[in-house]
Scaffold this motif. Structure first.
Motif, PDB file in Angstrom:
ATOM      1  N   LYS A  12      40.705  37.446  45.843  1.00 26.98           N
ATOM      2  CA  LYS A  12      39.322  37.740  45.494  1.00 26.98           C
ATOM      3  C   LYS A  12      38.605  38.253  46.727  1.00 26.98           C
ATOM      4  O   LYS A  12      38.585  37.598  47.770  1.00 26.98           O
ATOM      5  CB  LYS A  12      38.620  36.472  44.967  1.00 26.98           C
ATOM      6  CG  LYS A  12      37.141  36.688  44.626  1.00 26.98           C
ATOM      7  CD  LYS A  12      36.947  37.697  43.504  1.00 26.98           C
ATOM      8  CE  LYS A  12      35.470  37.887  43.176  1.00 26.98           C
ATOM      9  NZ  LYS A  12      35.280  38.918  42.124  1.00 26.98           N
ATOM     10  N   HIS A  13      38.029  39.459  46.579  1.00 26.69           N
ATOM     11  CA  HIS A  13      37.307  40.074  47.680  1.00 26.69           C
ATOM     12  C   HIS A  13      35.831  40.203  47.327  1.00 26.69           C
ATOM     13  O   HIS A  13      35.473  40.511  46.182  1.00 26.69           O
ATOM     14  CB  HIS A  13      37.867  41.469  47.984  1.00 26.69           C
ATOM     15  CG  HIS A  13      39.326  41.482  48.306  1.00 26.69           C
ATOM     16  ND1 HIS A  13      40.088  42.636  48.314  1.00 26.69           N
ATOM     17  CD2 HIS A  13      40.195  40.481  48.623  1.00 26.69           C
ATOM     18  CE1 HIS A  13      41.342  42.353  48.626  1.00 26.69           C
ATOM     19  NE2 HIS A  13      41.422  41.044  48.818  1.00 26.69           N
ATOM     20  N   THR A  57      40.072  39.806  41.992  1.00 23.62           N
ATOM     21  CA  THR A  57      40.304  41.201  42.384  1.00 23.62           C
ATOM     22  C   THR A  57      41.731  41.600  42.032  1.00 23.62           C
ATOM     23  O   THR A  57      41.982  42.706  41.548  1.00 23.62           O
ATOM     24  CB  THR A  57      40.063  41.365  43.899  1.00 23.62           C
ATOM     25  OG1 THR A  57      38.744  40.903  44.222  1.00 23.62           O
ATOM     26  CG2 THR A  57      40.201  42.820  44.306  1.00 23.62           C
ATOM     27  N   LYS A  58      42.645  40.674  42.237  1.00 24.46           N
ATOM     28  CA  LYS A  58      44.051  40.878  41.881  1.00 24.46           C
ATOM     29  C   LYS A  58      44.609  39.560  41.368  1.00 24.46           C
ATOM     30  O   LYS A  58      44.119  38.487  41.723  1.00 24.46           O
ATOM     31  CB  LYS A  58      44.875  41.341  43.090  1.00 24.46           C
ATOM     32  CG  LYS A  58      44.487  42.692  43.652  1.00 24.46           C
ATOM     33  CD  LYS A  58      45.369  43.027  44.847  1.00 24.46           C
ATOM     34  CE  LYS A  58      44.984  44.377  45.454  1.00 24.46           C
ATOM     35  NZ  LYS A  58      45.819  44.684  46.663  1.00 24.46           N
TER      36      LYS A  58
END
Length: 293
Positions: A12-13, A57-58
């Motif tokens: 997570k960004h 985020t991914k």
């Protein structure tokens, strides 16, 4: 066994900030799991992903086999975020009724209030409560829908010792009845008092996932603080820095370090030895991870 909650290689960004970095974790039914780490480690971000307040985020995040953002899935969980806002004009009992009405299985109001020592506050308006009392109400509301799993983010923030221990007992009772709890804390004593399994989070990564005993061994360092012009290389130093002109050393064997320091003939003064803060300990662990130790 299918986990109640899991992440698979989740990152997570927030802009340039990487809050989580490839985290894989499974939470199984009946567990009481402590997410332990210093402020900014990524604990709250992980909880927010589990309860559907954030998207990764991914990677993959699942809650009870489904999407955490699905309202039908969310009916099986309860949450107390790190910061909460409660309607100040409502009474405590009214808030419990309101929140529990959103769930197919409502907890008994008076049993819930008793569990968290709130019965005497049932007819009090939230606006007249102290900060600690509001926090206890916020934690109790996580259990209002008879959830299968509860996520508590820093649940005892602002509580005195007596209120904290009363809240611990309420959490233990839920767990003893088969409930699953995931709580975050930067208080080692809190996780030790409650959790059976500890997940150590640091710099957005899982640094350890083990029993209390194993994790206690990982963070068993002490801080040695002293004044000196310069220090020789000393064995057993996990990390070192200078703060306000003093050397701050983290070591797993403070006695050995002092003996080696004296033997080196280095002039020093103002020697202080104290338990390392949890943040110090996890920074040391992270440093070792980065160095590949």
């Amino acid at each position: 066994m299918t986990p109640l909650a899991r992440t698979v290689e989740v990152s997570k960004h927030y802009g340039e900030v990487r809050a989580l970095d490839g985290v894989s974790l499974e939470i199984h039914a009946g567990q009481l799991v402590g997410l332990l780490g210093p402020n900014g480690a990524g604990k709250s971000t992980l909880v927010n992903l589990f309860v559907g307040l954030r998207r990764p985020t991914k990677g993959l995040v699942e809650l009870m086999g489904g999407d955490p953002a699905d309202p039908r899935v969310r009916q099986g969980m309860g949450v107390t975020p790190q910061e909460t806002g409660l309607p100040e004009a409502l009474k405590v009992g009214e808030i419990v009724d309101f929140v529990s009405s959103h769930f197919p299985k409502r907890a008994d109001k008076w049993e819930l209030l008793d569990r968290f020592g709130l019965r005497d506050l049932a007819k009090r308006q939230v606006g007249g409560l102290s900060g600690g009392q509001k926090r206890r109400v916020a934690v109790a509301l996580a259990f209002a829908g008879n959830p299968r799993v509860v996520f508590l983010d820093e649940p005892t923030t602002g509580l005195d010792v007596e209120a904290r221990r009363a809240l611990w007992e309420g959490i233990r009772l839920f767990h003893a009845d088969g409930g699953t709890v995931v709580l975050t804390s930067h208080y080692l004593e809190e996780v030790e008092a409650l959790a059976e399994r500890v997940v150590v989070i640091g710099r957005g990564r899982v640094l350890a996932d083990d029993t209390i005993q194993a994790v206690r061994g990982m963070v068993g360092v002490r801080k040695v603080s002293l004044s000196a012009a310069e220090l020789p290389d000393l064995p057993g130093v996990v990390s070192s820095e200078q703060v306000d002109g003093r050397h701050q050393l983290l070591t797993s064997d403070s006695d050995r370090l002092v003996l080696d320091l004296v033997a080196s003939g280095t002039p020093f003064s103002g020697l202080e030895i104290s338990p390392a803060s949890l943040e110090d300990a996890f920074l040391a662990i992270t440093a070792k991870e980065t160095a590949g130790v």
